[in-house]
Design a protein around this motif. Structure first.
Motif, PDB file in Angstrom:
ATOM      1  N   UNK A 184       0.834  -1.199   0.000  1.00  0.00           N
ATOM      2  CA  UNK A 184       0.000   0.000   0.000  1.00  0.00           C
ATOM      3  C   UNK A 184       0.869   1.249   0.000  1.00  0.00           C
ATOM      4  N   UNK A 185       1.951   1.211   0.745  1.00  0.00           N
ATOM      5  CA  UNK A 185       2.873   2.334   0.750  1.00  0.00           C
ATOM      6  C   UNK A 185       3.620   2.477  -0.560  1.00  0.00           C
ATOM      7  N   UNK A 186       4.055   1.367  -1.116  1.00  0.00           N
ATOM      8  CA  UNK A 186       4.826   1.408  -2.362  1.00  0.00           C
ATOM      9  C   UNK A 186       4.008   1.928  -3.532  1.00  0.00           C
ATOM     10  N   UNK A 187       2.754   1.513  -3.634  1.00  0.00           N
ATOM     11  CA  UNK A 187       1.935   1.893  -4.783  1.00  0.00           C
ATOM     12  C   UNK A 187       1.246   3.236  -4.601  1.00  0.00           C
ATOM     13  N   UNK A 188       0.827   3.555  -3.365  1.00  0.00           N
ATOM     14  CA  UNK A 188      -0.044   4.699  -3.157  1.00  0.00           C
ATOM     15  C   UNK A 188       0.427   5.660  -2.074  1.00  0.00           C
ATOM     16  N   UNK A 189       1.551   5.370  -1.423  1.00  0.00           N
ATOM     17  CA  UNK A 189       2.049   6.253  -0.389  1.00  0.00           C
ATOM     18  C   UNK A 189       1.086   6.425   0.772  1.00  0.00           C
ATOM     19  N   UNK A 190       0.278   5.398   1.046  1.00  0.00           N
ATOM     20  CA  UNK A 190      -0.743   5.465   2.084  1.00  0.00           C
ATOM     21  C   UNK A 190      -0.469   4.421   3.165  1.00  0.00           C
ATOM     22  N   UNK A 191      -0.969   4.689   4.358  1.00  0.00           N
ATOM     23  CA  UNK A 191      -1.009   3.696   5.426  1.00  0.00           C
ATOM     24  C   UNK A 191      -2.323   3.867   6.182  1.00  0.00           C
TER      25      UNK A 191
END
Length: 202
Positions: free
Chosen positions: A103-110
């Protein structure tokens, strides 16, 4: 707001390489027992070899689902619309680590991610490649602005459940096969996760 395009190219994109054809995937049997390991390219060749995977569905506080359009360079289903994020745990990597990593790698989200169900499917893209996965499905809620990795994602948009139902009914060929299976089951068996949530996490 039911079907909003996100202009992430203006300061809201990243370009790190996060997918590798030689990365080892986890082969499993129908009971999700580990059977061995195989590189990503081989696991998706021909009719595919059953391996462990995951799919993430992230909703905003208004109850809209974040969709991604797969990048044109993807080997399987390039340019198709799909759920927020999907990938595979790597060899030796716990699922809880893998879902947050990707999720972090693709969308910079957590955000918090709640497991819903797992299922097995096989979908043939062409004569040379297919998906054959035992897929774990998770749902989360976030008000964070996604930062799309352009190597994985061509476009992003939020869409309401009702609008998505209509779009899948009229244009099913524009969506990935696993996403359609997962969405139908979420709608049918887990309607509570689609309710707009006050829970938001950056």
């Amino acid at each position: 707001m039911a079907n909003r395009e996100l202009d992430y190219y203006e300061g809201q994109s990243s370009s790190g390489i996060v997918s590798f054809q030689d990365e080892p995937l986890v082969l499993v049997d129908e009971l999700d027992q580990v059977m061995g390991f195989l590189d990503k390219a081989a696991a998706h060749s021909g009719q595919g070899v059953l391996h462990r995977a995951f799919s993430l569905f992230i909703f905003n506080p208004q109850g809209e689902l974040l969709l991604q359009q797969r990048a044109p360079g993807k080997r399987l289903w390039p340019g198709f619309w799909s759920n927020t994020c999907c990938s595979h745990p790597r060899r030796g990597e716990a699922m809880e680590i893998a879902i947050h990593r990707r999720l972090g790698e693709e969308l910079g989200m957590q955000c918090e991610l709640a497991f819903q169900f797992k299922f097995q499917y096989q979908a043939q893209f062409d004569a040379e490649g297919a998906e054959h996965e035992l897929c774990w499905v998770y749902v989360g809620h976030s008000d964070a602005l996604p930062v799309a990795n352009v190597n994985e994602i061509a476009a992003l948009r939020y869409v309401s459940p009702a609008a998505l139902d209509q779009e899948i009914a009229t244009q099913p060929q524009t969506f990935t096969p696993w996403f359609k299976i997962e969405w139908e089951r979420l709608r049918r068996e887990y309607p509570h996760v689609l309710v707009p949530s006050a829970l938001v996490s950056s």
